[in-house]
Design a protein around this motif. Structure first.
Motif, short mmCIF file in Angstrom:
data_model
loop_
_atom_site.label_atom_id
_atom_site.label_comp_id
_atom_site.label_asym_id
_atom_site.label_seq_id
_atom_site.Cartn_x
_atom_site.Cartn_y
_atom_site.Cartn_z
N PHE A 8 -25.42 48.91 19.33
CA PHE A 8 -24.51 48.84 20.48
C PHE A 8 -23.93 47.43 20.55
CE2 PHE A 8 -28.08 51.66 21.19
CZ PHE A 8 -27.46 52.86 21.49
N ASP A 54 -21.04 45.81 20.46
CA ASP A 54 -19.96 45.36 21.35
C ASP A 54 -20.46 45.16 22.78
OD1 ASP A 54 -18.21 45.40 19.25
OD2 ASP A 54 -17.30 47.33 19.76
N ALA A 55 -21.32 46.07 23.23
CA ALA A 55 -21.83 45.97 24.60
C ALA A 55 -22.84 44.86 24.76
CB ALA A 55 -22.46 47.30 25.01
N GLU A 56 -23.49 44.48 23.66
CA GLU A 56 -24.56 43.48 23.76
C GLU A 56 -24.06 42.05 23.63
OE1 GLU A 56 -27.93 44.53 24.70
OE2 GLU A 56 -26.31 45.94 25.20
N THR A 66 -22.82 39.87 25.66
CA THR A 66 -22.65 39.81 27.10
C THR A 66 -23.60 38.77 27.69
OG1 THR A 66 -22.82 41.09 29.16
CG2 THR A 66 -24.35 41.67 27.40
N GLU A 124 -24.87 39.50 30.64
CA GLU A 124 -25.72 40.33 31.48
C GLU A 124 -27.18 40.23 31.02
OE1 GLU A 124 -25.43 42.35 34.15
OE2 GLU A 124 -23.37 41.70 34.48
N SER A 147 -29.99 47.86 29.54
CA SER A 147 -28.99 48.93 29.59
C SER A 147 -29.63 50.24 29.14
CB SER A 147 -27.80 48.60 28.68
OG SER A 147 -28.20 48.63 27.32
#
Length: 376
Positions: free
Chosen positions: A281, A283-285, A287, A289, A293
């Protein structure tokens, strides 16, 4: 979000350190009190400097205390890959420096904290072998043997790969807290003191400022936010983990698979601490944040089931921010007059971080150029 490492009685009993209260002066200020920041505190105070250290949270509450607890020799890329990217001198130099760091940590903290169990690099996942990765294990093995680094072939219940007997495991939060406890007599350390700005000769925090001729910023995740001039040279990603209830004995030592993207160790008492999935994952990681997730946690839970060879009961889930560089070399750079930065350990800061922190101190105090294994 709860972190399994914090359940250790030695971590839970940590009394904490007071926040900074007002404006102070010191010879040196260290920003970040994880493994690398505390190494910088040790080095600076060992040279006779008056040191103030600050951390935004509890010591070890960032990636330094939330990682997989692997004490692995070498850089983020496997040795043969690092040689191909950086050259032999840089890659082998960092490998040997991390092995020396491991010996120092083990001698200082003792077997009650550092478990000298070795590590396994597994080709694929348990029950899902990867012949392509097994071939890469052989290249990895050849590079290690060529440089006199201990390695054995692994062929066991988990699958096939390599066993590296010189590696070790640790509760990373306890490692940092024990180190901070020791250094409290040599430096003034403050928790829960968020840094707002770093300037030449000054660190401004939410509770006051530290005036110091030397500033070492030893923050891994979010380094490019605190020091905007490093944007493009280091990038923050989220790493996620979980812990399970006790399972049957399966992992004799730390295990990493799928080229290191998934990893686990079995704790005293039988629980598993498992992490990974970032590449699935990606692209989402990328971050800042720091909360887990659902998608990555589902993947890691599947890895945990493979490690356990059966169902698991998840008891803890957590995440942390770490910094990556383009070619995997850690960053050690001067970013101002007397201000140096150490970070970008690409997920392998437990040993690499202290090595680079000492290089940062040498750069700040002596003008010694960073070693070739550091990113320019």
């Amino acid at each position: 979000m709860s972190v399994a490492w914090d359940d250790d009685p030695a971590v839970a009993a940590w009394p904490g350190l007071p926040p900074l209260a007002g404006d102070v002066r010191a010879d040196a200020c260290v920003v970040g009190l994880g493994a690398s920041g505390l190494a910088a505190v040790r080095e600076l105070s060992g040279r006779g400097l008056e040191v103030v250290g600050v951390d935004a949270g509890r010591v070890g509450a960032g990636a330094a205390g939330r990682n997989g607890g692997f004490l692995l020799g070498g850089p983020a890329p496997f040795l043969h890959d690092a040689i191909g990217r950086w050259g032999e001198a840089a890659a082998v130099g960092l490998y040997r420096a991390t092995l020396a760091e491991l010996e120092e940590i083990a001698a200082r903290l003792g077997p009650g904290v550092v478990r000298r169990a070795g590590s396994i690099r597994l080709a694929g996942l348990p029950g899902e072998p990867d012949e392509g990765e097994l071939a890469d294990c052989r290249r990895h093995e050849a590079a290690l043997r060529a440089h006199g680094i201990a390695v054995e072939e692994y062929d066991g219940t988990l699958g096939r790969g390599l066993f590296l007997p010189g590696d070790a495991a640790v509760n990373p939060a306890r490692r940092v807290i024990e180190t901070a406890r020791e250094l409290g007599a040599r430096a003034v350390l403050h928790e829960h003191t968020r840094v707002l700005r770093v300037a030449d000769g000054r660190v401004d925090t939410e509770h006051g400022s530290v005036a110091a001729a030397v500033v070492v910023v030893a923050v891994d995740g979010g380094l490019e936010v605190l020091l905007p001039r490093l944007q493009g040279r280091v990038r923050t990603a989220r790493l996620q983990m979980l812990a399970t209830g006790p399972v049957a004995d399966r992992l004799p030592c730390p295990v990493y698979c799928r080229s290191g993207y998934d990893y686990a160790q079995q704790l005293p008492g039988g629980a598993l601490a498992v992490g990974g999935g970032r590449d699935r994952f990606a692209d989402a990681e990328w971050t800042h944040e720091r909360d887990p997730s659902p998608a990555v946690q589902r993947w890691i839970e599947g890895v945990a089931q493979r490690m356990a060879a059966g169902p698991v009961d998840v008891t803890h889930r957590w995440a942390a921010s770490v910094g990556f560089t383009a070619d995997g070399r850690p960053l050690c750079a001067q970013v101002g007059d007397g201000v140096v930065a150490a970070g970008g350990y690409s997920g392998t800061g437990n040993l690499v971080g202290p090595v680079v922190a000492r290089a940062a101190v040498a750069l700040a105090l002596d003008g010694t150029p960073p070693p070739p294994y550091c990113a320019p």
